[in-house]
Design a protein around this motif. Sequence first.
Motif, PDB file in Angstrom:
ATOM      1  N   ARG A 643      -6.758  13.424   1.497  1.00  0.00           N
ATOM      2  CA  ARG A 643      -5.830  13.762   2.590  1.00  0.00           C
ATOM      3  C   ARG A 643      -5.552  12.545   3.464  1.00  0.00           C
ATOM      4  O   ARG A 643      -4.418  12.343   3.928  1.00  0.00           O
ATOM      5  CB  ARG A 643      -6.407  14.900   3.434  1.00  0.00           C
ATOM      6  CG  ARG A 643      -6.494  16.231   2.721  1.00  0.00           C
ATOM      7  CD  ARG A 643      -7.072  17.300   3.619  1.00  0.00           C
ATOM      8  NE  ARG A 643      -6.217  17.542   4.765  1.00  0.00           N
ATOM      9  CZ  ARG A 643      -6.558  18.316   5.797  1.00  0.00           C
ATOM     10  NH1 ARG A 643      -7.755  18.906   5.817  1.00  0.00           N
ATOM     11  NH2 ARG A 643      -5.737  18.497   6.795  1.00  0.00           N
ATOM     12  N   ALA A 644      -6.584  11.739   3.705  1.00  0.00           N
ATOM     13  CA  ALA A 644      -6.396  10.549   4.540  1.00  0.00           C
ATOM     14  C   ALA A 644      -5.433   9.573   3.872  1.00  0.00           C
ATOM     15  O   ALA A 644      -4.519   9.036   4.522  1.00  0.00           O
ATOM     16  CB  ALA A 644      -7.742   9.878   4.809  1.00  0.00           C
ATOM     17  N   ILE A 645      -5.602   9.340   2.576  1.00  0.00           N
ATOM     18  CA  ILE A 645      -4.703   8.424   1.872  1.00  0.00           C
ATOM     19  C   ILE A 645      -3.293   9.001   1.823  1.00  0.00           C
ATOM     20  O   ILE A 645      -2.301   8.287   2.036  1.00  0.00           O
ATOM     21  CB  ILE A 645      -5.254   8.153   0.459  1.00  0.00           C
ATOM     22  CG1 ILE A 645      -6.576   7.373   0.549  1.00  0.00           C
ATOM     23  CG2 ILE A 645      -4.237   7.400  -0.383  1.00  0.00           C
ATOM     24  CD1 ILE A 645      -7.245   7.163  -0.794  1.00  0.00           C
ATOM     25  N   ARG A 648      -1.579   8.622   5.284  1.00  0.00           N
ATOM     26  CA  ARG A 648      -1.164   7.254   5.586  1.00  0.00           C
ATOM     27  C   ARG A 648       0.012   6.818   4.707  1.00  0.00           C
ATOM     28  O   ARG A 648       0.916   6.121   5.173  1.00  0.00           O
ATOM     29  CB  ARG A 648      -2.338   6.301   5.412  1.00  0.00           C
ATOM     30  CG  ARG A 648      -3.429   6.473   6.469  1.00  0.00           C
ATOM     31  CD  ARG A 648      -4.474   5.387   6.363  1.00  0.00           C
ATOM     32  NE  ARG A 648      -3.899   4.066   6.546  1.00  0.00           N
ATOM     33  CZ  ARG A 648      -4.549   2.930   6.334  1.00  0.00           C
ATOM     34  NH1 ARG A 648      -5.817   2.976   5.916  1.00  0.00           N
ATOM     35  NH2 ARG A 648      -3.969   1.775   6.510  1.00  0.00           N
ATOM     36  N   LEU A 649       0.016   7.252   3.458  1.00  0.00           N
ATOM     37  CA  LEU A 649       1.169   6.954   2.609  1.00  0.00           C
ATOM     38  C   LEU A 649       2.426   7.618   3.140  1.00  0.00           C
ATOM     39  O   LEU A 649       3.519   7.030   3.109  1.00  0.00           O
ATOM     40  CB  LEU A 649       0.893   7.419   1.175  1.00  0.00           C
ATOM     41  CG  LEU A 649      -0.049   6.547   0.342  1.00  0.00           C
ATOM     42  CD1 LEU A 649      -0.349   7.214  -0.985  1.00  0.00           C
ATOM     43  CD2 LEU A 649       0.559   5.167   0.115  1.00  0.00           C
ATOM     44  N   VAL A 655       3.499   3.078   1.122  1.00  0.00           N
ATOM     45  CA  VAL A 655       2.718   1.863   0.881  1.00  0.00           C
ATOM     46  C   VAL A 655       1.636   1.778   1.952  1.00  0.00           C
ATOM     47  O   VAL A 655       1.892   2.040   3.130  1.00  0.00           O
ATOM     48  CB  VAL A 655       3.597   0.595   0.924  1.00  0.00           C
ATOM     49  CG1 VAL A 655       2.754  -0.651   0.675  1.00  0.00           C
ATOM     50  CG2 VAL A 655       4.709   0.682  -0.107  1.00  0.00           C
ATOM     51  N   MET A 656       0.407   1.412   1.559  1.00  0.00           N
ATOM     52  CA  MET A 656      -0.667   1.234   2.518  1.00  0.00           C
ATOM     53  C   MET A 656      -1.677   0.238   1.967  1.00  0.00           C
ATOM     54  O   MET A 656      -1.817   0.052   0.754  1.00  0.00           O
ATOM     55  CB  MET A 656      -1.366   2.568   2.834  1.00  0.00           C
ATOM     56  CG  MET A 656      -2.063   3.194   1.639  1.00  0.00           C
ATOM     57  SD  MET A 656      -3.106   4.608   2.045  1.00  0.00           S
ATOM     58  CE  MET A 656      -4.497   3.775   2.803  1.00  0.00           C
ATOM     59  N   PHE A 657      -2.373  -0.447   2.891  1.00  0.00           N
ATOM     60  CA  PHE A 657      -3.416  -1.384   2.507  1.00  0.00           C
ATOM     61  C   PHE A 657      -4.648  -0.608   2.056  1.00  0.00           C
ATOM     62  O   PHE A 657      -5.016   0.398   2.664  1.00  0.00           O
ATOM     63  CB  PHE A 657      -3.758  -2.295   3.686  1.00  0.00           C
ATOM     64  CG  PHE A 657      -4.792  -3.349   3.361  1.00  0.00           C
ATOM     65  CD1 PHE A 657      -4.451  -4.444   2.580  1.00  0.00           C
ATOM     66  CD2 PHE A 657      -6.093  -3.236   3.815  1.00  0.00           C
ATOM     67  CE1 PHE A 657      -5.389  -5.412   2.279  1.00  0.00           C
ATOM     68  CE2 PHE A 657      -7.046  -4.192   3.517  1.00  0.00           C
ATOM     69  CZ  PHE A 657      -6.687  -5.296   2.741  1.00  0.00           C
ATOM     70  N   ALA A 683      -3.853  -2.481  -2.533  1.00  0.00           N
ATOM     71  CA  ALA A 683      -2.918  -1.529  -1.915  1.00  0.00           C
ATOM     72  C   ALA A 683      -2.877  -0.241  -2.716  1.00  0.00           C
ATOM     73  O   ALA A 683      -3.163  -0.205  -3.921  1.00  0.00           O
ATOM     74  CB  ALA A 683      -1.522  -2.134  -1.834  1.00  0.00           C
ATOM     75  N   TRP A 684      -2.504   0.837  -1.994  1.00  0.00           N
ATOM     76  CA  TRP A 684      -2.095   2.107  -2.599  1.00  0.00           C
ATOM     77  C   TRP A 684      -0.589   2.225  -2.397  1.00  0.00           C
ATOM     78  O   TRP A 684      -0.071   1.869  -1.341  1.00  0.00           O
ATOM     79  CB  TRP A 684      -2.779   3.305  -1.931  1.00  0.00           C
ATOM     80  CG  TRP A 684      -4.258   3.395  -2.094  1.00  0.00           C
ATOM     81  CD1 TRP A 684      -5.203   3.175  -1.153  1.00  0.00           C
ATOM     82  CD2 TRP A 684      -4.969   3.762  -3.282  1.00  0.00           C
ATOM     83  NE1 TRP A 684      -6.459   3.371  -1.652  1.00  0.00           N
ATOM     84  CE2 TRP A 684      -6.348   3.726  -2.978  1.00  0.00           C
ATOM     85  CE3 TRP A 684      -4.581   4.093  -4.574  1.00  0.00           C
ATOM     86  CZ2 TRP A 684      -7.319   4.024  -3.895  1.00  0.00           C
ATOM     87  CZ3 TRP A 684      -5.553   4.391  -5.494  1.00  0.00           C
ATOM     88  CH2 TRP A 684      -6.911   4.362  -5.161  1.00  0.00           C
TER      89      TRP A 684
END
Length: 951
Positions: A643-645, A648-649, A655-657, A683-684
């Motif tokens: 859920r956190a990823i 943030r996406l 895009v996220m670090f 990155a994700w």
Amino acid sequence: MSEIAPHHPRSLIHAVSDAKLMAVLGPTNTGKTHYAIERMCGYASGMMGLPLRLLAREIYERVVAIKGVNAVALITGEEKIIPRLPAYFICTVEAMPLERQVDFLCVDEIQLCGDTERGYVFTDRLLHARGRFETLFLGAKTFAPLFHRLFPGAEIMMRERLSSLTYSGPKKLTRLPKRTAIVAFSTEKVYAIAELIRRQRGGAAVVMGSLSPKTRNAQVELFQKGEVDFLVATDAIGMGLNMDIQHVAFSGLSKFDGKHTRHLTAQEIGQIAGRAGRHMNDGTFGVTGECHELDEDLVHAVENHIFTPLDAAQWRNHKLDFSTLENLLKSLTEPSHVIGLHLAKEALDEKSLRALAQDEEIAAKIKNPVSLRVLWEACQLPDFRKIGFDEHLKLVSHLFWSRLSPGGFIAEEWFEGARRDLDHMEGDIDTLSSRLSGVRTLSYIANRGVWLARTEHWRDATRDLEERLSDKLHEALMQRFIDARTSALLKALDAEEAPRPEVTPEGQVIIEGHVVGEVKGLSFQPSSSESVVADKALRQAANRAVKPLLLDRLRDLAQSASKTFHIRNHDVLWQKEPVARIEPSDWFNPRLKLIDAPDHPVLAERALKRLTDYVRQSAQSGLKSLYKMKQIADDESASANVRAIAFRLYENGGVMFRDESLKLTPEDKTALKALGIAGHRYAWFLPDIQSPKLRPLLQAFGKGENPADHPQRKHSLRGQLLLEDYGAVALKTLSQLDKIMNHGQWQKGATYVREDAFAVLALGDKQRDKLMQALGLVKVEPMTVTETVAVAPIAGEAATEGKKRRRRRKGKATAETPAVASEAVEITDVAEAEGVVEATVEPAVESLPVAPEVAAEMPPVTETREVHLLGWRQKSFEPRPPREKPHRPRSDRKPQGDQATGQKPPRKGKPQGGLRPERPHMDQSRKEPAVNPYSPFADLRARLAEKVGQD
């Protein structure tokens, strides 16, 4: 209804459904229909039954504007528009497909259950039509007592009229105010009044129940758009047809109901007069022509909506017995045992059945239930043509015998001949109307499903013929009842009324033959050259006239299909012209602003809502993976890391670090892969929305409402990742860097890579080192390694060596083939070896001009060279800095040597030279350890010591 106990109507509602049952009652202009549409659109499926085909078509278009053409079906006796998987059904009451289960069901104008002609149909829907979760009945307040008597546990919602309705008295036809509807109750009267309005006021639109939906809509459009200021209509406008009418004038108060002429009831007068004043605009009603004035009691009843309550509903048994003709007729005349349900009078289908049953051939043929049911279905054919009961019976008899033919279908030769006889576009209004009535009969036959072998073909053929005849009838009505020249002159000379402009396909606005400007989107741009418009007054009239034109475009925009819209950059285009701009906002909760829209809050709100729905739907269908991130972020069943990823996406635009501190379980990684999330060590990201096709849609929403809170979002729109202390870097660069590091060599906690491997990044040394540092890597000391490379020998030496090798191999049983490995390097730290370390791997041999037969026998020749490798280590792998010793002041330090001579004291520890000093003698005797006398091992120890002493 035989299963319903007498005098117990309460059991009626429990016998049909336990879902929510409610009646929404009130006079006209209370928003009942709008409320029902909103309720239906809130469910996954729904159905609405309406009293008129014209009204069903109007509601169908409104629901299509909300749900889309592929989700809504239109079903009437003469017309069917059914997509592949419809969820919502807009029907006439008679054509409602009750075999379909829907979540929501509604029937409009339910007070017509008391009508002597069609009341039994509405009563049947009242008793048996139900939605799974909610059922609504819309109607007048007079229906409340009967509804409460039949369903005492059901809910009744009363709604008040949004505007007032007042009586304005009699007026001459030539003195009627604009936006007036004149009501007449015969076709001849309608035509006569329309002719008079044409000569005196420029023209009028005509609306009658016998018109096809297309003709009726075209006529209403003339009135709605202001091309004519008057509407002449029958009482068909009283059944929910919504138009911008300010005044209703009755030309008479009596009508012919098929058998005799009768006076209108107060309820009927109120239903028609209530069409005046829509929404919050007050309306008036009165009389005109030869109609006498209304008495005070009737006026008071109409103004205050006080009418006689409905005490009974017309009822006919719906459980028909087709075993024999006698049983069928008996079941049709069976009375109801429920109080408030009266047996309906003989309808046209029952009358036709009794008449045809007198025919000996038909009577002999209907001895079995199958043929009897076929006859009953044929008798239900409506009499659209109105040319006499005998002619209607002939048609019904022909349909019956055709259905009993070996194929079971009506002969296509007969149907095609009937259609061909009606396919003529010449003639006056009455002739065209008569042909349209015949087409309605053919359309009813074509839409019965099993009456024709090629149902779809004939359905399309009759629809096409009806549309062409409707267009021709509309042209004939305009030609007869509208004087375009007189109307244009009146409008141009009227100081309070602007002339009606014309718009060419190119967008040019023409008034009285002059081009005065251009319409683009929702804005009007007047012509810059004064020579285009010679008359100043005409130019001023153009400025007054353009506003209704823009309002029409605003209204059309709100009802346009999605295929007419397009998103380009930050603009929403309608018919290839920008009409709105997408402001920085959330992808799935967009905010739009109309571009140069005319000042009309209601229409502007509708248009803005339509555009907002289109943009939202486009984002949900185009940015599916990003929408999935939003759903997963709100899904409590997903793990916290996933859920956190996902959150943030979603916030950063895909895009996220990659945070190495976030430890993922194998289940988390599987879930991320299933969601379509890709990534590497840095990155994700969501790969699909990074495609060139979808990136413009992602960029259309800008940087978001608060760019400072999400600085990564603007870089995500360009396919970049924002790194602290470095800036933005392309995802492509990071992917290349990840591949480079994957091919590196791991040695002592660091990754070593060839220096020339970084060439694909096209970065300088300083920029490369800065990027690596921003990614959390620390540069370590480089390493130099050697590699052994195979080279081809000289041809002469190769031949000599080949002979020697052949002699050495003689006598051996087998020859070993050396394994050739790919180019690899064995790394050894230079600091640990005095010389250069050799590699143990043989790369591929360079190609030199050596003969093939020699090359097969020659031994490999190698050479050694040095390779420079760069090393990088994660910051988390860095050794901790040495702990600093506490600083002591000089006064606390011990004296160092003789301060007088300056000599240092001798150092402790190992002597610098000579013999090692003897250590002081130490007692070699070992102390006995203390023994607990209570320990279980104490006794064992004593015995062991005693035994050792004896030995």
